[in-house]
Design an enzyme around this catalytic site. Structure first.
Site, PDB file in Angstrom:
ATOM      1  N   ASN A 149     -10.345  -2.819   2.775  1.00 14.07           N
ATOM      2  CA  ASN A 149     -10.081  -2.827   1.339  1.00 14.07           C
ATOM      3  C   ASN A 149     -11.368  -2.527   0.577  1.00 14.07           C
ATOM      4  O   ASN A 149     -12.446  -2.496   1.167  1.00 14.07           O
ATOM      5  CB  ASN A 149      -9.541  -4.193   0.901  1.00 14.07           C
ATOM      6  N   TYR A 208       0.880  -4.181  12.102  1.00 12.39           N
ATOM      7  CA  TYR A 208       0.828  -2.751  11.768  1.00 12.39           C
ATOM      8  C   TYR A 208       1.620  -1.887  12.758  1.00 12.39           C
ATOM      9  O   TYR A 208       2.484  -1.112  12.337  1.00 12.39           O
ATOM     10  CB  TYR A 208      -0.625  -2.280  11.622  1.00 12.39           C
ATOM     11  N   HIS A 233       0.828  -1.221   0.000  1.00 10.80           N
ATOM     12  CA  HIS A 233       0.000   0.000   0.000  1.00 10.80           C
ATOM     13  C   HIS A 233       0.861   1.270   0.000  1.00 10.80           C
ATOM     14  O   HIS A 233       0.527   2.256   0.664  1.00 10.80           O
ATOM     15  CB  HIS A 233      -0.940   0.031   1.207  1.00 10.80           C
TER      16      HIS A 233
HETATM   17  C1  HEM Z   1      -1.033  -1.800   4.870  1.00  6.31           C
HETATM   18  C2  HEM Z   1       0.395  -6.053   6.670  1.00  6.31           C
HETATM   19  C3  HEM Z   1      -3.799  -8.050   5.339  1.00  6.31           C
HETATM   20  C4  HEM Z   1      -5.513  -3.639   4.402  1.00  6.31           C
HETATM   21  C5  HEM Z   1      -0.272  -2.802   5.427  1.00  6.31           C
HETATM   22  C6  HEM Z   1       1.077  -2.629   5.894  1.00  6.31           C
HETATM   23  C7  HEM Z   1       1.473  -3.816   6.402  1.00  6.31           C
HETATM   24  C8  HEM Z   1       0.389  -4.743   6.243  1.00  6.31           C
HETATM   25  C9  HEM Z   1       2.810  -4.149   7.036  1.00  6.31           C
HETATM   26  C10 HEM Z   1       1.881  -1.330   5.838  1.00  6.31           C
HETATM   27  C11 HEM Z   1       1.376  -0.422   6.920  1.00  6.31           C
HETATM   28  C12 HEM Z   1       2.173   0.841   7.074  1.00  6.31           C
HETATM   29  O1  HEM Z   1       3.349   0.870   6.704  1.00  6.31           O
HETATM   30  O2  HEM Z   1       1.607   1.811   7.624  1.00  6.31           O
HETATM   31  C13 HEM Z   1      -0.621  -6.952   6.493  1.00  6.31           C
HETATM   32  C14 HEM Z   1      -0.590  -8.334   6.932  1.00  6.31           C
HETATM   33  C15 HEM Z   1      -1.767  -8.903   6.540  1.00  6.31           C
HETATM   34  C16 HEM Z   1      -2.541  -7.877   5.868  1.00  6.31           C
HETATM   35  C17 HEM Z   1       0.565  -8.965   7.688  1.00  6.31           C
HETATM   36  C18 HEM Z   1      -2.256 -10.318   6.722  1.00  6.31           C
HETATM   37  C19 HEM Z   1      -1.695 -11.200   7.564  1.00  6.31           C
HETATM   38  C20 HEM Z   1      -4.657  -7.031   5.018  1.00  6.31           C
HETATM   39  C21 HEM Z   1      -6.077  -7.153   4.792  1.00  6.31           C
HETATM   40  C22 HEM Z   1      -6.562  -5.898   4.554  1.00  6.31           C
HETATM   41  C23 HEM Z   1      -5.440  -4.989   4.598  1.00  6.31           C
HETATM   42  C24 HEM Z   1      -6.843  -8.477   4.886  1.00  6.31           C
HETATM   43  C25 HEM Z   1      -7.974  -5.444   4.299  1.00  6.31           C
HETATM   44  C26 HEM Z   1      -9.054  -6.086   4.743  1.00  6.31           C
HETATM   45  C27 HEM Z   1      -4.443  -2.775   4.441  1.00  6.31           C
HETATM   46  C28 HEM Z   1      -4.537  -1.362   4.138  1.00  6.31           C
HETATM   47  C29 HEM Z   1      -3.245  -0.833   4.261  1.00  6.31           C
HETATM   48  C30 HEM Z   1      -2.387  -1.926   4.644  1.00  6.31           C
HETATM   49  C31 HEM Z   1      -5.806  -0.586   3.762  1.00  6.31           C
HETATM   50  C32 HEM Z   1      -2.819   0.614   4.002  1.00  6.31           C
HETATM   51  C33 HEM Z   1      -2.922   1.427   5.260  1.00  6.31           C
HETATM   52  C34 HEM Z   1      -2.583   2.875   4.984  1.00  6.31           C
HETATM   53  O3  HEM Z   1      -3.271   3.497   4.159  1.00  6.31           O
HETATM   54  O4  HEM Z   1      -1.627   3.384   5.578  1.00  6.31           O
HETATM   55  N1  HEM Z   1      -0.664  -4.096   5.636  1.00  6.31           N
HETATM   56  N2  HEM Z   1      -1.808  -6.715   5.859  1.00  6.31           N
HETATM   57  N3  HEM Z   1      -4.297  -5.702   4.884  1.00  6.31           N
HETATM   58  N4  HEM Z   1      -3.139  -3.075   4.743  1.00  6.31           N
HETATM   59 FE1  HEM Z   1      -2.494  -4.870   5.294  1.00  6.31          FE
END
Ligand code: HEM
Ligand code: NDP
Length: 509
Positions: free
Chosen positions: A140, A350, A67
């Site tokens: 999402n 996160y 992202h």
């Molecule tokens: C961003 C991990 C699953 C939605 C991120 C980030 C990480 C991460 C490390 C970066 C966050 C940052 O640097 O601020 C994971 C892991 C998951 C997973 C380990 C599963 C084990 C999901 C799922 C969704 C999701 C299932 C939605 C239902 C998002 C969104 C962001 C994000 C929207 C962007 C947040 C922003 O705008 O700063 N994720 N994620 N992720 N993830 Fe996940």
């Protein structure tokens, strides 16, 4: 603060602030530097030049590992319908109650400079500054996800990023993973429908995907899923339109969001909740902790409760959007995570990445700071800039009175018992049922099934032959006709079998 007691960043364009070094020393000319004579070497004493260069050298912070490309704005949430029969969350306590928030939308796999219109799920994050702490919705634009076993997340993400050798996006890696992990197929159906290329961030829905719990002080609770439906109407690009826009204006979605808000055309979303009691959940056909499944809306109707509107652009992208830190673990009284293992893993991941990306005191950055927080046992660390709780004791001192609000319900919510096991879910016939449901939904909309077949084949044709064949078998399990159509369309586009390039060719998206 500067001489006239104003924080430096609050100067308006109409004012004429005195230019200084970072330590506040007035500078005669920001472009001048110190040297010996008019042609000699530079002087180490030139703090202005050295500090300018040293700061510039450190301008980049780690981009989000996923992202990375995104845009955001401020707004508000308003309660439109009473849901106090199921919720005790303060933000939702009264019809008409408004809560300020900041939102960020994003693509997932691309780097910070990648095009906004890439085929990808979209992130849909909101941080609500509630009276009882920050509540983050890290959602999402699809109601399901590619996996239900959290260990697979880094492995799966690697396949959607760049090949370690060629540094190219790689269609074989992409489809090799998906065709060997069929639990992903429901999300693949969403991704390769035209909703995989939304027209803009304003024209897409948001979904919690995960099950959460709304709890009540008496110990009762319900399982819930949240949906945000765009009031602008769902609108998408075709594959060709998205590709064209990627070259003409790679920042199209970012610009569209900023421009709409700037001209007062505020985007909004109607917010709904699906509710299942624990008894209903027990008897439900689908495992409610399985992120690859939806709760069919005919069986679990959407109940409206709010409106979310974006109405203010940020002043500074880096400060307010690059540094915003969302986490599914940023919760408030009345809402709890479910036992969904992917959600449980995200609760850790996160804040962990925020500590890496922004530092241990990331909650002190103004865009992340709650309306009020008092946590003097967290002290020191890099960039402790909020006064560090002054002389307050750094332990629960008998000399310092504090109020503790009982927020935990008195009864136990769920009881879990079992042996510690090494777990990995199985793929069963049930995994194709909802994917087939979506194929039928597409069939109700003119041209959508054709577009789906075209969207998949245009990407899959760059994969190696055996990977392509495995992928046809996967789609055939969703629907025999779908598998046949994808095979035919893909083989028409695939390179001749002798080509060495097939497989390592860069994907066309
Ligand atoms: C961003 C991990 C699953 C939605 C991120 C980030 C990480 C991460 C490390 C970066 C966050 C940052 O640097 O601020 C994971 C892991 C998951 C997973 C380990 C599963 C084990 C999901 C799922 C969704 C999701 C299932 C939605 C239902 C998002 C969104 C962001 C994000 C929207 C962007 C947040 C922003 O705008 O700063 N994720 N994620 N992720 N993830 Fe996940
Ligand atoms: P229904 O048959 O009752 O309704 C279909 C839903 O599909 C609509 O409410 C709409 O959700 C969504 N939809 C419509 N067009 C598209 C499209 N082109 N791409 C993706 N989604 C679309 O739905 P069911 O609940 O019985 O589910 C049928 C299928 O619809 C599921 O297999 C699922 O993939 C998909 N779906 C289900 C959702 C749910 O939470 N139940 C949510 C979204 C999709 P919306 O109004 O949210 O756009």
């Amino acid at each position: 603060m500067v001489a006239d007691d104003k924080p430096a960043s609050t100067f308006k364009y109409s004012e004429k602030p005195l230019y200084t070094t970072s330590n506040g020393c007035p500078v005669e000319n920001p472009e001048a530097f110190q040297r010996v004579g008019s042609n000699g070497p530079l002087l180490l004493q030139d703090f202005h030049l050295i500090d300018l260069l040293a700061h510039f050298d450190r301008e980049r912070i780690p981009e989000r590992v996923v992202h990375a490309k995104g845009a955001g704005a401020y707004g508000e949430f308003e309660v439109t319908h009473d849901i106090t029969d199921i919720s005790s969350v303060d933000m939702l306590s009264k019809v008409g109650k408004k809560t300020p928030c900041v939102a960020r939308f994003s693509t997932v796999g691309g780097e910070k400079g990648s095009p906004d219109t890439a085929r990808d799920p979209r992130g849909f994050s909101i941080k609500f500054y509630t009276d009882e702490g920050n509540w983050d919705w890290v959602y999402n634009n699809t109601p399901v996800f590619f996996l239900r076993d959290p260990t697979k997340f880094p492995l799966f993400i690697h396949t959607q990023k760049r090949n370690p050798q060629t540094n190219l996006k790689d269609a074989t890696m992409f489809w090799d993973y998906l065709s060997t992990h069929h639990e992903a197929v429901h999300q693949v159906m969403h991704l390769f429908s035209d909703r995989g290329t939304p027209y803009s961030y304003r024209h897409m829905n948001g979904y919690s995907g995960h099950t959460h719990k709304f709890t009540k002080p008496d110990g009762t609770f319900n399982y819930i899923q949240i949906h945000l439906k765009t009031d602008q109407g769902s609108k998408t690009f075709t594959n060709d339109e998205a590709g064209k826009m990627a070259s003409e204006n790679p920042d199209w979605n970012t610009q569209d969001l900023f421009d709409s808000i700037q001209k007062g055309d505020y985007p909004s979303w109607s917010v709904y909740v699906q509710v299942l009691s624990p008894e209903q959940a027990e008897k439900f056909r689908w495992n409610i902790f399985d992120l690859t499944k939806v709760w069919p809306q005919k069986e679990v109707p959407l109940r409206p409760f709010g409106k979310f509107t974006l109405n203010k652009n940020v002043e500074n992208y880096f400060a307010e959007i690059e540094q915003v830190a969302f986490s599914p673990s940023h919760l408030v009284p009345g809402v709890e995570p479910s036992a969904d293992p992917v959600l449980q893993s995200r609760l850790f991941s996160y804040p962990d990445t925020h500590r890496h990306r922004l530092g241990v005191n990331y909650q002190q950055i103004p865009v992340n700071a709650p309306l009020r927080a008092f946590n003097p046992y967290q002290r020191d660390g890099l960039m402790a800039v909020n006064g560090n709780y002054g002389a307050n004791p750094n332990y629960p001192s008998s000399y310092r009175n504090m109020t503790y609000k009982p927020v935990k319900p008195t009864n136990e919510h769920e009881k879990w018992a079992g042996a510690a096991v090494s777990f990995l879910s199985d793929v069963t016939d049930e995994d194709y049922v909802q994917a087939n449901g979506l194929w039928k939904v597409l069939g109700r909309q003119p041209g959508q099934q054709d577009n789906f077949v075209g969207n998949v084949s245009g990407h899959l044709c760059a994969a190696k032959e055996d990977t392509r064949k495995r992928t046809y078998e996967m789609f055939s399990k969703v629907d025999a006709d779908l598998g046949r159509r994808i095979a035919e369309a893909t083989e028409r586009l695939a390179p001749a079998p002798t080509s060495q390039a097939a497989g390592s060719a860069q994907s066309r998206l």
